[in-house]
Design an enzyme around this catalytic site. Structure first.
Site, PDB file in Angstrom:
ATOM      1  N   SER A 185       0.836  -1.195   0.000  1.00 31.57           N
ATOM      2  CA  SER A 185       0.000   0.000   0.000  1.00 31.57           C
ATOM      3  C   SER A 185       0.873   1.248   0.000  1.00 31.57           C
ATOM      4  O   SER A 185       2.008   1.227   0.499  1.00 31.57           O
ATOM      5  CB  SER A 185      -0.901   0.027   1.237  1.00 31.57           C
ATOM      6  N   TYR A 198      -2.694  -0.367  10.467  1.00 35.47           N
ATOM      7  CA  TYR A 198      -2.730  -0.860   9.080  1.00 35.47           C
ATOM      8  C   TYR A 198      -1.454  -0.484   8.336  1.00 35.47           C
ATOM      9  O   TYR A 198      -0.835  -1.324   7.664  1.00 35.47           O
ATOM     10  CB  TYR A 198      -3.951  -0.269   8.377  1.00 35.47           C
TER      11      TYR A 198
END
Length: 293
Positions: A185, A198
């Site tokens: 990500s 996250y």
């Protein structure tokens, strides 16, 4: 509902909306574009057998669809509550003339991760490509004090523990020419404070990718990652504050969020030995212009 394509998307973001995790595609406004009417295969993965975790919706569905149209049979994992989305992904794969294997389960459980790989190999007759795509986030918090142990366990077990468990089992079956592609990500490089847990897992995934590539390279197995930027998937209305969706993705140089269909070709490239046979230990950014380094 007709998918909204990047050519027609309003750069102002998306309507405010909210779902309960993990979220479903049918309830999203607009419906994400997974490449249903746009992706054309060129026989780049003919005969390959692929496993895509989190393959029921979002990026996972777009990857499963693209792989099928490139000639691969596909197994997908998903939570039992996502059965509706999984059935649609199966329809798209079978419509492309390939075999789809649905394997529901909870990847926070080691037994489910290992049985997932075993079922895939048994049903498809082998394994050539592993896509570690399943992930969880929760951005409806303001500080580290809001991160409970329960949420921490869910995030780390879904994003990291499962990555280890599934990969360990897959490496028992992957041979020379096989490949592993992890979903990282932009959060690994430009973390948001509301996604502290996250983002931490995504940074770990980039390290995992480079490290494992060095370990298994001598076996002829390639390991890479794709780092998406803001992508319109069910995870967004299910985990973001609804008002933030109105500007979701507008901070990118391209001024908008991406759709799953725009990420899937990166996974195809990395799975294709003819195109990416000398590519390993690499993180490929699909971020709308945000730098990945």
């Amino acid at each position: 509902m007709t998918p909204q394509t990047p050519d027609t998307q309003d750069s102002a973001g998306f309507p405010a909306q909210q779902q309960t995790p993990p979220g479903l595609t049918e309830d999203m406004v607009p419906t994400p574009d997974h490449g249903e009417s746009s992706y054309t295969g060129h026989d780049r993965l003919v005969g390959k057998k692929a496993l895509v975790t989190g393959g029921d919706s979002g990026i996972g569905r777009a990857v499963a669809l693209a792989y099928a149209r490139e000639g691969a049979d596909v197994a997908i994992s998903y939570l039992p509550s996502e059965q509706e989305d999984a059935e649609e992904t199966r329809r798209l794969v079978e419509e492309a003339g390939r075999r789809a294997v649905l394997v529901p389960g909870d990847l926070t459980q080691e037994e489910d991760c290992r049985s997932l790989v075993a079922t895939t190999v048994e049903e498809l007759g082998g394994l050539d490509v592993l896509v570690n795509n399943a992930g969880f986030q929760m951005a409806r918090r303001e500080s580290i004090a809001d991160i409970t142990t329960e949420h921490l366990d869910r995030t780390f077990k879904t994003n990291l523990y499962a990555l280890f468990w599934v990969t360990q089992s897959a490496l028992e079956h992957l041979g020379e020419g096989g490949c592993i592609i992890n979903n990282a990500s932009i959060q690994a490089y430009q973390p948001s404070t509301s996604l502290l847990d996250y983002a931490s897992t995504k940074a770990a995934i980039t390290n995992f990718t480079v490290n494992l590539a060095a370990e298994v390279g001598e076996r002829g197995i390639r390991v890479n990652a794709v780092a998406p930027g803001p992508i319109w998937t069910p995870l967004q209305p299910a985990t973001q504050p609804s008002e933030k969706l109105e500007s979701f993705g507008t901070d990118t140089p391209l001024g908008r969020a991406g759709h799953p269909a725009e990420v899937a070709p990166a996974f195809v490239f990395l799975a294709d030995g003819a195109s990416a046979g000398y590519v390993s230990g690499t993180v490929l950014g699909v971020t709308g212009g945000k730098p990945v380094f």
